[in-house]
Scaffold this active site. Structure first.
Site, mmCIF file in Angstrom:
data_model
loop_
_atom_site.group_PDB
_atom_site.id
_atom_site.type_symbol
_atom_site.label_atom_id
_atom_site.label_comp_id
_atom_site.label_asym_id
_atom_site.label_seq_id
_atom_site.Cartn_x
_atom_site.Cartn_y
_atom_site.Cartn_z
ATOM 1 N N ASP A 513 0.861 -1.182 0.000
ATOM 2 C CA ASP A 513 0.000 0.000 0.000
ATOM 3 C C ASP A 513 0.905 1.242 0.000
ATOM 4 O O ASP A 513 1.617 1.495 0.974
ATOM 5 C CB ASP A 513 -0.872 -0.052 1.264
ATOM 6 C CG ASP A 513 -1.891 1.070 1.318
ATOM 7 O OD1 ASP A 513 -1.657 2.124 0.697
ATOM 8 O OD2 ASP A 513 -2.911 0.891 2.004
ATOM 9 N N HIS A 514 0.850 1.993 -1.072
ATOM 10 C CA HIS A 514 1.784 3.114 -1.240
ATOM 11 C C HIS A 514 1.521 4.248 -0.249
ATOM 12 O O HIS A 514 2.360 5.126 -0.049
ATOM 13 C CB HIS A 514 1.709 3.645 -2.679
ATOM 14 C CG HIS A 514 3.021 4.163 -3.190
ATOM 15 N ND1 HIS A 514 3.902 4.880 -2.417
ATOM 16 C CD2 HIS A 514 3.608 4.067 -4.413
ATOM 17 C CE1 HIS A 514 4.961 5.201 -3.117
ATOM 18 N NE2 HIS A 514 4.823 4.710 -4.335
ATOM 19 N N ARG A 515 0.351 4.233 0.380
ATOM 20 C CA ARG A 515 0.084 5.276 1.383
ATOM 21 C C ARG A 515 0.977 5.074 2.608
ATOM 22 O O ARG A 515 1.221 5.991 3.367
ATOM 23 C CB ARG A 515 -1.384 5.237 1.811
ATOM 24 C CG ARG A 515 -2.346 5.629 0.704
ATOM 25 C CD ARG A 515 -3.786 5.366 1.100
ATOM 26 N NE ARG A 515 -4.021 3.952 1.364
ATOM 27 C CZ ARG A 515 -5.191 3.447 1.724
ATOM 28 N NH1 ARG A 515 -6.229 4.243 1.871
ATOM 29 N NH2 ARG A 515 -5.336 2.159 1.929
#
Ligand code: CAO
Length: 541
Positions: A513-515
């Site tokens: 998850d790039h967040r």
């Protein structure tokens, strides 16, 4: 003759001082016996209070948010000119019409009635009934929800194994039941569509946590997913489910008895919304996931193509399995809501595989077997310890760092994908992990995984290594932040500085998850994991 009758809160079991969360009538309304007057919601159950009399509402004595107990007067009803009003019924008996916690009244069991029993509910026993959806006289179909059971780990709707008319209800709210407890008697009706037994997979499916299913709601979770006053009927488990998916129940079409929204209605709503490109509850879930889809809200996609396939050749239509339906909704949410990136790496497992083969040969007689999956789980624990951002979950604007290491693995079953969890993998050796994954995979295939087997994961491994493939992009299993995909190891020529050497190479695919996880961190994780697998002694460091 005109008579004003008070309608009171009936026997609601052990509950008292329960808030009114929905009110369905107002002064001047004409109501019938059994019409829902209001919904009460305790921290354990949602109960509709039916009217015990027919007539015109002359006074409403409660308002939303009021807290009531057995005997509290809710309404005054003028019975003038109403045929089915119990004209001689005294106020005292007006309150004797039980609401949700009803035990079957008069109807005598009829010959030929079929018992509907609690199916296999995994390791749970003595579980309280927190919601009861049927009463004597109801016509039900196979798979209609009969009641909701709630353990300390999960909420489970029990589907009916028979179709027909309910002739007896053998339990009441708060009763504790186990596998085999008879819940209702059903007089088969119409085509006598009685199903001999609920197939295992169907029973475990509502509890199942397929690849993207969030953890089961805890008993302490607040039941209401809606503001006070919204006119929807749904059990606490369905409300919790809707809340998790960010679905506004007011938009969901109910198919349950008396307009009750069932779990599958919520799932169907999400599916429909995904297919039409509208993200249900467009702001709530994004906020809950730490920000993402706000403002724009919808995906503005084309509607799902409608094709008459039969025009082009013969077709056969088969319903999706329950597990597929549940996992589909979850996968869609995760696909849409998680800005995920997949990073690939090759691990040299030549020495590890040789070691595994050697140890398995030594233990040939004992039956103990080391699997590559067990080594992967152990190596992932070490990588999670080195890179704690991978052992987190988003919670609004916070990141929850877990200090335990529960590793889930995807297991392919005839009914779809499920994700059992090896708990506290950091405290277990590879033999123990191999034995446990073997047992969990068998339980998965037999449809016997319980909610406890599938909850609490920190990180998931999806291994297709026994089948083949080179690389793939697994979908993150929310609320986790990363998942490791593994394909089949193959011999590859690797340049050692002087010559090409044949090395057994394991393809790794890490989706993150790039967040939470940037590309550099994800690549460091992959490189470290590959180092561990190349020289497993590093796990000890
Ligand atoms: N490379 C090469 N061979 C591998 C391997 C790999 N990465 N992983 C396992 N194998 C081989 C094993 O050596 C074993 O071979 P032998 O029988 O000759 O010893 C065989 O494959 C079976 O391995 P296993 O018994 O260890 O089982 P497994 O670890 O491959 O699989 C499980 C267990 C539960 C992960 C698997 O049954 C499964 O369900 N996999 C599918 C998961 C899935 O569908 N993921 C996709 C999710 S996204 O849609």
């Amino acid at each position: 003759m005109s008579q004003v009758i008070e309608v009171k809160v009936p026997d609601i079991g052990d509950f008292s001082d329960v808030p009114v969360i929905e009110l369905f009538v107002k002064v001047g309304d004409t109501i019938k016996v059994d019409d829902a007057i209001c919904t009460l919601e305790s921290d354990k159950a949602t109960m509709d209070v039916p009217s015990s009399t027919a007539g015109v509402v002359s006074e409403v004595l409660v308002k939303l948010g009021d807290r009531v107990s057995e005997g509290a007067v809710l309404l005054k009803v003028d019975t003038a000119g109403v045929a089915d009003a119990p004209a001689t019924t005294a106020p005292a008996t007006a309150s004797s019409a039980p609401a949700a916690p009803v035990v079957a009244p008069a109807a005598a069991p009829t010959a030929g009635a079929v018992d509907v029993k609690v199916p296999d509910i995994g390791d749970f026993s003595d579980v309280p009934i927190i919601d009861l959806f049927v009463k004597v006289g109801d016509t039900i179909k196979v798979d209609d929800a009969i009641c909701t059971l709630e353990s300390d780990k999960a909420t489970m709707d029990v589907p009916s194994s028979a179709a027909g008319v309910v002739s007896e209800v053998l339990v009441k709210l708060g009763d504790r039941v186990s596998e085999g407890t008879a819940l209702i008697k059903v007089q088969p009706g119409g085509a006598a569509a009685v199903v001999p037994a609920v197939p295992q997979a169907q029973v475990s499916a509502p509890q199942a946590s397929p690849i993207a299913t969030p953890p089961a709601p805890s008993a302490a979770a607040p039941a209401a997913g809606l503001p006070l006053g919204s006119k929807v009927h749904a059990s606490p488990s369905v409300r919790a489910y809707a809340r998790e998916l960010g679905v506004d129940l007011a938009q969901v079409k109910a198919t349950g008895p008396k307009g009750r929204i069932l779990r599958q209605d919520v799932t169907g709503f999400v599916k429909g919304a995904m297919q039409s490109g509208v993200v249900p509850g467009k702001t709530a879930p994004a906020a809950a996931a730490g920000g993402g889809i706000t403002g724009g809200g919808t995906l503005d996609l084309l509607p799902w193509p409608k094709v008459d396939f039969a025009k082009f050749g013969p077709v056969e239509v088969k319903p999706l399995s329950r597990i597929k339906k549940i996992s589909g909704a979850n996968l869609s949410r995760n696909w849409v809501m998680i800005p995920a990136v997949t990073y690939h790496e090759d691990a040299d497992i030549t020495d590890l595989e040789a070691f595994r083969v050697l140890i398995n040969k030594e233990n040939d007689k004992s039956g103990k077997k080391l699997t590559m999956l067990a080594f992967l789980i152990k190596a992932c624990v070490s990588a999670l310890q080195k890179f704690p951002e991978f052992n987190t979950s988003l919670d609004g604007d916070n990141l929850v760092y877990k200090q335990y290491y529960n590793i889930a693995f995807a297991a392919d079953t005839p009914n779809g994908l499920v994700v059992p969890v090896v708990k506290n993998a950091d405290k277990k050796g590879v033999f123990e992990i191999a034995a446990e994954t073997g047992e969990l995979a068998k339980k998965a295939r037999d449809g016997k995984l319980g909610p406890a087997d599938m909850s609490g994961a920190c990180f998931t491994i999806s291994s297709l290594g026994g089948i083949g493939g080179t690389y793939f992009a697994p979908i993150v299993n929310a609320p986790e932040v990363a998942i490791l995909g593994v394909n089949k190891s193959t011999m590859k020529p690797v340049w050692d500085g002087k010559q090409f050497m044949p090395r057994l190479t394991l393809p790794l695919s890490l989706t993150a998850d790039h967040r939470v996880i940037d590309g550099a961190l994800a690549t460091r994780f992959n490189v470290y994991l590959a180092q561990l697998l190349a020289d497993f002694r590093r796990v000890l460091l």
